[in-house]
Write an enzyme that holds these catalytic residues in place. Structure first.
Site, PDB file in Angstrom:
ATOM      1  N   ARG A  72      32.818  -7.310  18.873  1.00 12.09           N
ATOM      2  CA  ARG A  72      32.668  -6.613  20.158  1.00 12.09           C
ATOM      3  C   ARG A  72      31.200  -6.795  20.526  1.00 12.09           C
ATOM      4  O   ARG A  72      30.325  -6.286  19.830  1.00 12.09           O
ATOM      5  CB  ARG A  72      33.011  -5.134  20.011  1.00 12.09           C
ATOM      6  CG  ARG A  72      34.467  -4.906  19.621  1.00 12.09           C
ATOM      7  CD  ARG A  72      34.866  -3.475  19.869  1.00 12.09           C
ATOM      8  NE  ARG A  72      36.195  -3.198  19.351  1.00 12.09           N
ATOM      9  CZ  ARG A  72      37.318  -3.445  20.010  1.00 12.09           C
ATOM     10  NH1 ARG A  72      37.277  -4.007  21.198  1.00 12.09           N
ATOM     11  NH2 ARG A  72      38.494  -3.148  19.478  1.00 12.09           N
ATOM     12  N   ASP A 127      46.863  -3.142  22.537  1.00  8.20           N
ATOM     13  CA  ASP A 127      47.068  -2.018  23.463  1.00  8.20           C
ATOM     14  C   ASP A 127      48.046  -2.329  24.604  1.00  8.20           C
ATOM     15  O   ASP A 127      48.559  -1.422  25.251  1.00  8.20           O
ATOM     16  CB  ASP A 127      45.732  -1.582  24.074  1.00  8.20           C
ATOM     17  CG  ASP A 127      44.811  -0.941  23.052  1.00  8.20           C
ATOM     18  OD1 ASP A 127      45.256  -0.738  21.914  1.00  8.20           O
ATOM     19  OD2 ASP A 127      43.662  -0.645  23.399  1.00  8.20           O
TER      20      ASP A 127
HETATM   21  O1  F6P Z   1      41.462  -2.604  21.702  1.00  6.98           O
HETATM   22  C1  F6P Z   1      42.337  -2.597  20.666  1.00  6.98           C
HETATM   23  C2  F6P Z   1      42.069  -1.461  19.707  1.00  6.98           C
HETATM   24  O2  F6P Z   1      42.880  -1.662  18.584  1.00  6.98           O
HETATM   25  C3  F6P Z   1      42.288  -0.053  20.287  1.00  6.98           C
HETATM   26  O3  F6P Z   1      43.619   0.345  20.295  1.00  6.98           O
HETATM   27  C4  F6P Z   1      41.433   0.774  19.370  1.00  6.98           C
HETATM   28  O4  F6P Z   1      41.067   1.968  19.989  1.00  6.98           O
HETATM   29  C5  F6P Z   1      40.271  -0.105  19.144  1.00  6.98           C
HETATM   30  O5  F6P Z   1      40.736  -1.433  19.290  1.00  6.98           O
HETATM   31  C6  F6P Z   1      39.610   0.051  17.811  1.00  6.98           C
HETATM   32  O6  F6P Z   1      38.496  -0.755  17.806  1.00  6.98           O
HETATM   33  P1  F6P Z   1      37.649  -1.111  16.531  1.00  6.98           P
HETATM   34  O7  F6P Z   1      38.475  -1.998  15.668  1.00  6.98           O
HETATM   35  O8  F6P Z   1      36.452  -1.811  17.045  1.00  6.98           O
HETATM   36  O9  F6P Z   1      37.357   0.174  15.862  1.00  6.98           O
END
Ligand code: F6P
Length: 319
Positions: A72, A127
């Site tokens: 991210r 999602d």
């Molecule tokens: O965007 C997909 C997702 O799995 C969401 O459902 C969840 O809130 C988020 O990513 C979790 O993100 P990370 O893996 O960065 O904690």
């Protein structure tokens, strides 16, 4: 067109590897060179890539996650980061870029497209919140992961005549919660898109117990409130005790289902076909089982909403 790049960005999901494999194989078949950037847009900034050949995507179809790694990378929203990316794209003589990821990642692709880089996006997010495509990559596998675990929870819930609150992913989207509630026979789905009445849910649970029901399942999307808070309120309001299971990242793991392997394969080949035909600024999408191309503009202008009938179905069947 001679040389294209590919990257996976945002949260990983099963099916990304199927899409990478399809992009690489289709590109090679069309006589293109292909560079795989590592860790999404971060790799594009750091110029960290590997040249991909037919063997670099061997044996990955059935593997979850992404062989290209993902991240991210919030910095990519800044014009300075986009400028560096543009420089690297020019330096590496890339004619186009395929971006695989969720809405944030596709936004990055859109930003590059506006700067004159040909890009095609592949929607990938468990999602299922990306407008324009019936299904994004990873959704089907995540649902199957959830259903498998909830079925198991239901066994022990039944033996103890317990109520369980199961929290699933979905910050802004209740799709996973709603569909898994329908397909596991849960008594309620609590999702961010629809306001809920906990007193009504409590009354339904009590009525169920009166009828001799031996278990109650409430599936909560993480974006609708924490399961701990809901559990506390249920106890305070109606004296109903509940156990909590937060499914977390196991939902995104594991081997992709047949559906996601096929979808990734179709999305990947269609993305390269589109680029070769001179199309850019679009996202490949599944619409009524067909692969279509959607303008980024449209994808970002609208919000995905799911059919109210699904909400009614969960309500009707979860008694
Ligand atoms: O965007 C997909 C997702 O799995 C969401 O459902 C969840 O809130 C988020 O990513 C979790 O993100 P990370 O893996 O960065 O904690």
């Amino acid at each position: 067109m001679k040389r294209i790049g590919i990257l996976t960005s945002g949260g990983d999901c099963p099916g990304m590897n199927a899409a990478i494999r399809a992009v690489v194989r289709e590109a090679l078949d069309k006589g293109l060179e292909i560079c795989g950037f590592k860790r999404g847009f971060a790799g594009l900034i750091d110029n960290d890539f590997l040249k991909m050949d037919i063997t670099s995507v061997g044996g990955i179809l059935q593997r979850g996650g992404t062989i290209l790694l993902t991240a991210r990378y919030q910095k990519f929203k800044q014009t300075e980061a986009q400028r560096i990316a543009l420089e690297n794209i020019e330096r590496n003589r890339l004619d186009a870029l395929v971006v695989i990821g969720g809405d944030g990642s596709l936004c990055g692709a859109y930003a590059l497209d506006k700067l004159g880089v040909s890009t095609i996006g592949i929607p990938a997010s468990i999602d299922n919140d990306i407008y324009g495509t019936d299904m994004a990559l990873g959704v089907d596998t995540a649902l199957n992961n959830i259903v498998e675990v909830v079925d198991k929870i239901k066994v022990t819930a039944t033996s103890h005549e317990r109520t369980f609150i199961i929290e699933v992913m979905g910050r802004g989207s209740g799709y996973l919660a709603l569909i898994s509630a329908i397909t596991t026979g849960a008594e309620a789905a609590i999702i961010p898109e629809v306001s809920y009445d906990l007193e009504k849910i409590a009354a339904r649970i009590k009525e169920g117990y009166r009828r001799g029901k031996t278990n109650n399942l409430i599936i909560v999307a993480e974006g609708a409130g924490t399961s701990f808070e809901i559990s506390r309120r249920l106890e305070k309001m109606a004296g109903i005790q509940s156990k909590i299971t937060v499914l977390g990242h196991l939902q995104r793991g594991g081997s992709p289902t047949c559906f996601d392997r096929l979808l990734g394969s179709r999305f990947g080949t269609s993305a390269v076909e589109a680029l070769v035909e001179g199309t850019s600024g679009k996202m490949v999408a599944l619409v009524n089982r067909e692969i279509k191309l959607m303008d980024y503009k449209e994808v970002f202008a609208k919000k995905k909403v799911f059919s109210k009938k699904l909400v009614q179905l969960a309500e009707l069947l979860g008694r």
